[in-house]
Design a protein around this motif. Structure first.
Motif, mmCIF file in Angstrom:
data_model
loop_
_atom_site.group_PDB
_atom_site.id
_atom_site.type_symbol
_atom_site.label_atom_id
_atom_site.label_comp_id
_atom_site.label_asym_id
_atom_site.label_seq_id
_atom_site.Cartn_x
_atom_site.Cartn_y
_atom_site.Cartn_z
ATOM 1 N N GLY A 51 0.765 -1.143 -0.338
ATOM 2 C CA GLY A 51 -0.007 0.012 -0.047
ATOM 3 C C GLY A 51 0.802 1.116 0.040
ATOM 4 N N LYS A 52 2.196 1.402 -0.017
ATOM 5 C CA LYS A 52 3.020 2.305 0.125
ATOM 6 C C LYS A 52 2.812 3.091 -1.270
ATOM 7 C CE LYS A 52 6.605 -0.182 1.108
ATOM 8 N NZ LYS A 52 6.047 -1.209 1.483
ATOM 9 N N SER A 53 3.291 2.607 -2.345
ATOM 10 C CA SER A 53 3.337 3.062 -3.521
ATOM 11 C C SER A 53 1.607 3.368 -4.029
ATOM 12 C CB SER A 53 3.870 2.066 -4.642
ATOM 13 O OG SER A 53 5.330 2.161 -4.190
ATOM 14 N N THR A 54 0.924 2.273 -3.492
ATOM 15 C CA THR A 54 -0.508 2.196 -3.910
ATOM 16 C C THR A 54 -1.158 3.380 -3.312
ATOM 17 O OG1 THR A 54 -0.383 -0.177 -3.852
ATOM 18 C CG2 THR A 54 -2.520 0.798 -4.409
ATOM 19 N N ALA A 55 -0.893 3.903 -2.172
ATOM 20 C CA ALA A 55 -1.443 4.956 -1.408
ATOM 21 C C ALA A 55 -1.016 6.304 -2.152
ATOM 22 C CB ALA A 55 -1.287 4.738 -0.088
ATOM 23 N N ALA A 56 0.432 6.273 -2.738
ATOM 24 C CA ALA A 56 0.736 7.477 -3.170
ATOM 25 C C ALA A 56 0.260 7.797 -4.370
ATOM 26 C CB ALA A 56 2.504 7.206 -3.405
ATOM 27 N N PHE A 57 0.005 6.672 -5.192
ATOM 28 C CA PHE A 57 -0.714 6.661 -6.452
ATOM 29 C C PHE A 57 -2.047 7.251 -6.411
ATOM 30 C CE2 PHE A 57 2.686 4.275 -8.796
ATOM 31 C CZ PHE A 57 2.675 5.054 -9.913
ATOM 32 N N GLY A 58 -2.747 6.710 -5.454
ATOM 33 C CA GLY A 58 -4.126 7.279 -4.936
ATOM 34 C C GLY A 58 -3.904 8.827 -5.009
ATOM 35 N N ALA B 55 -5.108 4.111 -0.501
ATOM 36 C CA ALA B 55 -4.465 2.729 -1.092
ATOM 37 C C ALA B 55 -5.498 2.005 -1.798
ATOM 38 C CB ALA B 55 -3.915 2.121 -0.237
ATOM 39 N N ALA B 56 -6.871 2.055 -1.140
ATOM 40 C CA ALA B 56 -7.830 1.280 -1.929
ATOM 41 C C ALA B 56 -8.256 1.990 -3.361
ATOM 42 C CB ALA B 56 -9.052 1.044 -1.166
ATOM 43 N N PHE B 57 -8.286 3.184 -3.222
ATOM 44 C CA PHE B 57 -8.461 4.109 -4.741
ATOM 45 C C PHE B 57 -7.075 3.701 -5.472
ATOM 46 C CE2 PHE B 57 -11.948 6.676 -2.608
ATOM 47 C CZ PHE B 57 -13.053 6.554 -3.623
ATOM 48 N N GLY B 58 -5.999 3.558 -4.930
ATOM 49 C CA GLY B 58 -4.976 3.335 -5.863
ATOM 50 C C GLY B 58 -5.267 2.277 -6.720
ATOM 51 N N MET B 59 -5.687 1.047 -6.021
ATOM 52 C CA MET B 59 -5.895 -0.223 -6.370
ATOM 53 C C MET B 59 -6.986 -0.181 -7.413
ATOM 54 S SD MET B 59 -6.122 -3.034 -3.243
ATOM 55 C CE MET B 59 -6.875 -4.090 -4.376
ATOM 56 N N VAL B 60 -8.015 0.684 -7.112
ATOM 57 C CA VAL B 60 -9.275 0.945 -8.084
ATOM 58 C C VAL B 60 -8.632 1.571 -9.435
ATOM 59 C CG1 VAL B 60 -11.091 2.533 -8.588
ATOM 60 C CG2 VAL B 60 -11.103 1.294 -6.168
#
Lengths: 210, 210
Positions: A51-58, B55-60
């Protein structure tokens, strides 16, 4: 004698709830009213969890939603990130993506090449931050590069303290964030792994890991 | 006698690094080859830190990047989330967003209305998951609803165990995830707050908090 929730009927429970929530809201409103400073933040996502990069991408997508210009520098290219890149394609008017790394170090096994790649990526990130053209600059996996001392953390700290414009947000990701970086950061979140499906033999899947 | 890294010259350090990384890569490749199961995951983002919904929105967005259809149900409407919604507008061909909640409970102070709103949101989420039309369904802040027992966690667990199609990923966010939910989840990450700028009087900012 005060009733405990178990002795209450529904109407009493609702009234008690309303009163409790009214106090909550008053405290929350008061707290938020005291927050008046607006400034570009230094944000660090670290820890061993996902979730580190994923949240940053969010955050990147959130910023793009507002129509802000965003820069992304990826310090580690080997990382599977197709989904994000494909999604960013729909924001090509607003986003600049630089994939600079030469892959996970254990995939290249060439330390000098990795150091040169890290240096090049850091120069690109500095240009983006310094330019003031981007509201948010994401330095993806910069912590990895710092951990291996491919770039001295002191250099990164000095740059962020002296050259980052006041209204630019910078988000840095990667496990093992260095203490000095955490010290100067405004917002630090640690992602902790509680459970991971790889343990049960589940493979990396499209949309989840990449 | 084995040299310590301090005694080595650059070439020796590079050779040592290459050997170490070769072993790393071999171990990593072997580990990943053993992961062969593909399945829809139940993912939980919890903890007091920032980044759970982000991070969940990043996954989305990652999933949308792959062209997957994605469903999002927001159980708490009061949350400021403009950036995400605006960004999702660019994927209106793939995403269904349902904003169902009636706001943070301390903003409404009406427990019965909150329970009714939570129930309606959960029915919408169940329809999305059950339909199999979506590769990923995000239940944003469902944990809040479960924490207040607006919906019994047992009901949610039973549904996910018996009615979630095998190839559908579900991600549930919100602090204070219930133990039973964590038990049946495949992937659980806890976001831990190390540092937060509100402490220093910095207000919620566009692109960062919303």
């Amino acid at each position: 004698m005060t009733k405990t929730p178990g002795d209450m009927n529904d109407a009493e429970r609702d009234a008690r709830h309303a009163e409790k929530m009214r106090k909550h809201k008053a405290a929350h409103d008061k707290k938020m009213a005291s927050k008046t400073i607006e400034k570009g933040l230094l944000i660090v996502h670290t820890g061993k969890g996902k979730g580190k990069s994923t949240a940053a991408f969010g955050m990147v997508f959130r910023s793009l939603g507002h129509g802000h210009r965003v820069g992304v520098v990826q310090f580690v290219k080997g990382k599977i990130d197709t989904g994000e890149r494909l999604a960013l394609d729909r924001f090509s008017d607003l986003v600049t993506l630089k994939r600079m790394g030469e892959g996970f170090t254990w995939e290249t096994q060439d330390r000098q090449r990795d150091i040169a790649a890290a240096r090049k990526a850091w120069e690109a990130a500095k240009d983006m931050i310094r330019s003031g053209d981007y509201r948010l600059v994401m330095c993806d996996e910069l912590n990895i590069v710092l951990r291996y001392d491919y770039i001295p953390v002191e250099e990164v700290i000095e740059f962020l303290k002296t050259e980052k414009p006041d209204d630019v947000h910078v988000v840095i990701t990667g496990r093992n964030a260095k203490e000095g970086l955490i010290e100067i950061a405004d917002l630090v979140t640690e992602m902790t792994q509680i459970k991971h499906p790889f343990r049960d033999g589940v493979k990396a899947q499209q949309g989840i890991e990449f």
